[in-house]
Motif scaffolding. Sequence first.
Motif, short mmCIF file in Angstrom:
data_model
loop_
_atom_site.label_atom_id
_atom_site.label_comp_id
_atom_site.label_asym_id
_atom_site.label_seq_id
_atom_site.Cartn_x
_atom_site.Cartn_y
_atom_site.Cartn_z
N VAL A 178 3.84 -5.96 8.80
CA VAL A 178 3.63 -5.40 9.20
C VAL A 178 4.66 -4.38 9.72
N VAL A 179 5.32 -5.00 10.01
CA VAL A 179 6.77 -4.28 10.58
C VAL A 179 7.36 -3.61 8.94
N LEU A 180 7.57 -3.84 7.86
CA LEU A 180 8.06 -4.09 6.34
C LEU A 180 6.92 -2.58 5.78
N PHE A 187 9.21 -0.16 -2.44
CA PHE A 187 9.62 -1.13 -3.93
C PHE A 187 9.54 -1.87 -5.01
N ALA A 188 8.05 -1.79 -3.83
CA ALA A 188 6.90 -2.63 -4.98
C ALA A 188 6.71 -1.68 -6.45
N ASP A 189 6.85 0.01 -6.45
CA ASP A 189 6.90 0.99 -6.96
C ASP A 189 8.25 0.98 -7.55
N THR A 190 9.52 0.93 -7.34
CA THR A 190 10.24 1.34 -8.02
C THR A 190 10.73 0.51 -8.89
N LEU A 191 10.81 -0.37 -8.91
CA LEU A 191 10.69 -2.16 -10.11
C LEU A 191 9.65 -2.22 -10.74
N PRO A 192 9.66 -3.15 -11.85
CA PRO A 192 8.76 -3.27 -13.01
C PRO A 192 8.02 -4.43 -12.04
N VAL A 246 10.18 -16.46 7.27
CA VAL A 246 11.34 -15.65 5.94
C VAL A 246 10.66 -16.03 4.90
N VAL A 247 9.35 -17.58 5.00
CA VAL A 247 8.41 -17.30 3.84
C VAL A 247 7.71 -16.08 3.54
N GLY A 248 7.33 -16.13 4.95
CA GLY A 248 7.11 -14.44 5.19
C GLY A 248 6.88 -12.62 4.77
N LEU A 249 8.50 -13.08 5.36
CA LEU A 249 9.13 -12.35 4.67
C LEU A 249 8.89 -11.57 2.77
N GLY A 250 9.17 -12.60 2.64
CA GLY A 250 9.05 -12.72 0.75
C GLY A 250 7.83 -12.62 0.67
N ALA A 251 6.57 -12.95 1.08
CA ALA A 251 5.30 -12.78 1.00
C ALA A 251 4.88 -11.52 1.34
N ALA A 286 0.34 -1.90 0.08
CA ALA A 286 0.87 -1.53 1.62
C ALA A 286 0.63 -1.47 2.23
N ILE A 287 -0.52 -0.50 2.78
CA ILE A 287 -1.27 0.43 3.80
C ILE A 287 -2.12 -0.99 4.41
N GLN A 288 -2.70 -1.50 2.98
CA GLN A 288 -4.12 -2.91 3.11
C GLN A 288 -3.55 -3.92 3.26
N ASN A 289 -2.23 -4.20 3.88
CA ASN A 289 -1.66 -5.64 4.11
C ASN A 289 -0.92 -4.97 5.79
N PHE A 290 -0.35 -4.08 6.25
CA PHE A 290 -0.26 -2.85 7.67
C PHE A 290 -1.21 -3.28 7.68
N ASN A 291 -2.86 -2.84 8.06
CA ASN A 291 -4.29 -2.98 8.52
C ASN A 291 -4.20 -4.07 8.48
N GLU A 292 -4.78 -5.47 7.68
CA GLU A 292 -5.30 -6.59 7.80
C GLU A 292 -4.04 -7.37 8.23
N ASN A 293 -3.27 -6.72 8.77
CA ASN A 293 -1.97 -8.27 9.31
C ASN A 293 -1.85 -7.67 10.59
N ILE A 294 -2.48 -6.89 10.58
CA ILE A 294 -2.09 -5.60 12.90
C ILE A 294 -3.45 -6.83 13.18
N SER A 295 -4.41 -7.30 12.50
CA SER A 295 -5.93 -7.50 12.56
C SER A 295 -5.64 -9.19 13.15
N VAL A 296 -4.88 -9.57 11.95
CA VAL A 296 -3.93 -11.40 11.80
C VAL A 296 -2.92 -11.45 13.63
N LEU A 297 -2.49 -11.01 13.02
CA LEU A 297 -1.97 -10.34 14.70
C LEU A 297 -2.62 -10.78 15.51
N THR A 298 -3.18 -9.67 15.86
CA THR A 298 -4.04 -9.51 17.67
C THR A 298 -5.03 -10.82 17.62
#
Length: 425
Positions: A52-54, A61-66, A97-102, A353-365
């Motif tokens: 959510v935060v990132l 970032f994913a679109d910047t590098l291969p 921290v593992v979640g940050l990588g994920a 990233a948008i999909q993850n943002f919405n899905e994980n707001i749901s997870v957090l809630t």
Amino acid sequence: MKPGFYTIMAAQFFSSLADNALLIAAIALLFQIQSPDWMTPLLKLFFVVSYVVLAPFVGGFADTLPKGRVMLITNSIKIVGCLMMFFGVHPLLSYAVVGLGAAAYSPAKYGILTELLPHDRLVEANGWIEGLTVLSIILGTVLGGILIAPGTSQYLMQLHIPGVTDNMDTPAEAAIFVITSGYLIAAIFNFKIPDTGARYEPQLNHPIIMTRKFYGCVKQLWNDKLGQISLAVTTLFWGAGATLQFIVLKWAESALGLPLDKGAILQGVCAFGVAAGAVAAAKMIPLKKSMLVLPMGILMGIVCMAMVLVNNQGMAYLLITVIGALSGFFVVPMNALLQHRGHVLMSAGRSIAIQNFNENISVLTMLAIYAILISFDVHVNNVILMFGGFVMATMLMVILWHRRNQRLYNVEARIGEDRPVGVPL
């Protein structure tokens, strides 16, 4: 499928295997330090908060590098989090921290599918990716349960590597030591992922501008008549799925008398059902027919509520498998449709990233609500009834929402359309 697709699958499998085994080990570590029950679901909450935060930044970032290189970098962050837990950092912080990588791994993992494959192969590709991911959940949760079991942990604690295992004197620490190897194997496959050749417009690097652009894309996807339905369904699914992980563990203890290592196996049975449903959807449901699976969400809620009637292991395994199969069957087509609409409207990494943002707001809630209910000693059967009823009611509203869109805009005719000329990558 192209050969690179199988390399992506292998990398995803081992990274996800380690994530899920580590969750069981982290729960065991919380038990070991006598943490309160309400802290257990916070593990997942700390894991997903980075999604959510990132979210405004990880797509760029994913679109910047291969994307293979992005997956390697972010998998390395997971290794750091795993080692932090091994060397005594609190499980909540380490798993965060593992979640940050994920969080940064996910846009690359899914975004590369739209670069590598044509849109008419996305349901099939998602079926295999989701099926394999869920297989990794099955094996990961079972592996975590096996590693913390008394017999296995006693053997592992006898291993001696000078300077590494000197202080490895608990089952959880021994399990974490083994789990690290899963991330290392994933890193080897990350090296082998091919460069698809896709290149995107220069990514903005000013945080405020990136955040504004991200929320503009969020609004764009929610306003799309196909994107809003698929986004609503996947948002519900991942929030409900994360909560169900912990409900199953609590229910296994309360109704079936199973300890953590046996409850983890029951979690794996649910994931086996999801894998079966995902593969079935990949074979049976083309992208253009993806909306046909929406009623499965209502049925899933009904079957979840039936958990309160079960008090023997045989019926429990059957019921949990059915719940998993229903959820896998209806989420895979929705996931593929959402990826397709995101690719049509914006860049691959940003849409994921948008999909993850919405899905994980749901997870957090949903996890926060579950933790509050547990802290107030609400019986697990009452939690299950509330959970199933919520899933049913939400899916019914989504179905009515889609029927209105179809009646007014004939949205299903737009499924599978190509990216408009002039929309930048």
